[in-house]
Motif scaffolding. Sequence first.
Motif, mmCIF file in Angstrom:
data_model
loop_
_atom_site.group_PDB
_atom_site.id
_atom_site.type_symbol
_atom_site.label_atom_id
_atom_site.label_comp_id
_atom_site.label_asym_id
_atom_site.label_seq_id
_atom_site.Cartn_x
_atom_site.Cartn_y
_atom_site.Cartn_z
ATOM 1 N N UNK A 108 0.827 -1.202 0.000
ATOM 2 C CA UNK A 108 0.000 0.000 0.000
ATOM 3 C C UNK A 108 0.863 1.254 0.000
ATOM 4 N N UNK A 109 1.906 1.240 0.820
ATOM 5 C CA UNK A 109 2.789 2.400 0.884
ATOM 6 C C UNK A 109 3.492 2.643 -0.452
ATOM 7 N N UNK A 110 3.899 1.581 -1.103
ATOM 8 C CA UNK A 110 4.551 1.730 -2.408
ATOM 9 C C UNK A 110 3.600 2.351 -3.427
ATOM 10 N N UNK A 111 2.335 1.985 -3.373
ATOM 11 C CA UNK A 111 1.349 2.572 -4.284
ATOM 12 C C UNK A 111 1.185 4.064 -4.010
ATOM 13 N N UNK A 112 1.177 4.439 -2.743
ATOM 14 C CA UNK A 112 1.062 5.857 -2.402
ATOM 15 C C UNK A 112 2.314 6.628 -2.825
ATOM 16 N N UNK A 113 3.482 6.034 -2.654
ATOM 17 C CA UNK A 113 4.711 6.703 -3.093
ATOM 18 C C UNK A 113 4.669 6.948 -4.595
ATOM 19 N N UNK A 114 4.228 5.939 -5.342
ATOM 20 C CA UNK A 114 4.141 6.092 -6.801
ATOM 21 C C UNK A 114 3.173 7.213 -7.178
ATOM 22 N N UNK A 115 2.020 7.265 -6.507
ATOM 23 C CA UNK A 115 1.031 8.305 -6.812
ATOM 24 C C UNK A 115 1.556 9.687 -6.420
ATOM 25 N N UNK A 116 2.218 9.771 -5.270
ATOM 26 C CA UNK A 116 2.767 11.051 -4.835
ATOM 27 C C UNK A 116 3.872 11.518 -5.771
ATOM 28 N N UNK A 117 4.702 10.586 -6.219
ATOM 29 C CA UNK A 117 5.776 10.925 -7.154
ATOM 30 C C UNK A 117 5.199 11.452 -8.460
ATOM 31 N N UNK A 118 4.133 10.816 -8.938
ATOM 32 C CA UNK A 118 3.501 11.262 -10.188
ATOM 33 C C UNK A 118 2.927 12.664 -10.046
ATOM 34 N N UNK A 119 2.556 13.034 -8.820
ATOM 35 C CA UNK A 119 2.007 14.367 -8.566
ATOM 36 C C UNK A 119 3.097 15.389 -8.259
ATOM 37 N N UNK A 148 5.827 13.101 1.578
ATOM 38 C CA UNK A 148 4.617 12.289 1.714
ATOM 39 C C UNK A 148 4.486 11.854 3.167
ATOM 40 N N UNK A 149 3.405 12.264 3.809
ATOM 41 C CA UNK A 149 3.166 11.995 5.227
ATOM 42 C C UNK A 149 2.099 10.924 5.390
ATOM 43 N N UNK A 150 2.427 9.859 6.131
ATOM 44 C CA UNK A 150 1.482 8.779 6.412
ATOM 45 C C UNK A 150 0.919 8.914 7.825
ATOM 46 N N UNK A 151 -0.192 8.222 8.124
ATOM 47 C CA UNK A 151 -0.768 8.253 9.474
ATOM 48 C C UNK A 151 0.103 7.538 10.510
ATOM 49 N N UNK A 152 -0.279 7.679 11.750
ATOM 50 C CA UNK A 152 0.410 7.026 12.868
ATOM 51 C C UNK A 152 0.393 5.504 12.687
#
Length: 251
Positions: free
Chosen positions: A26-37, A42-46
């Motif tokens: 899941x984190x890798x998917x968010x990193x990819x999306x954030x990088x594309x933007x 990129x800040x994740x929850x606790x």
Amino acid sequence: MNALSLTLAAAQSASVAGDLAANLRTHLAFVAAAAAAGADLLLFPELSLTGYEPALATGLALEPDDTQLLPLREACSKAGLTAVVGAPVQGAAGLQIGALILGADGSCRVHTKQYLHPGEAPPFVPGNGGELLAVQGLQAALAICADSNHPAHADAARARGADLYLASAVIGPTGYSSDSALLAGHARRLGMPVLMANHGAPTGGYACVGRSAFWQADGQCLIAAPGDGACLVLVRRVADDWQGEVCALPA
């Protein structure tokens, strides 16, 4: 603040209890999306990598050099962004709630939660925070959930030279109104923008409401996720103007 351009992202993610492998994907998917933007940070929850699961935390503690983190560290380095992810860590005084700062340069360092919620000790003991985080010429201070409930924490961050306040959270329906008001108050009182990342799904018995958000230095909420579910809250600063948007993750 003196940076001309900056893009921040809050990852409103969902964690599978105790399943590091699934949460890393899941984190890798968010990193990819954030990088594309074009995100710089990129800040994740606790406790995003494990879920907010105190009963499981002892067996889930991570070290900065844990090989399981390598794909995520490499993804951040390749994307040229810094990610702040949550996990239990073993400190000298005992088990702590940590934020692992995965640098765009491939580095990894630890920040620990200073103020615990009732019921978090045991298994956790208070941490001692950490250094400010440099992002595009600015200085950001990290807060892990209950840290931000204490005005002294934000005050100390500002006194140390923080330009931004980054809060990783676990917030349910009964706490969102008061917690968001506190974050807006920190921004307004200290003239320091605040970014908050909340879980987008239940974790550890909390029915997290999402609504990750960004408050400008006057305390006004610029952008917030409309509710729960996975998404990115993006804010871009060009010169003195902030712009925000909420983006769904690619399917």
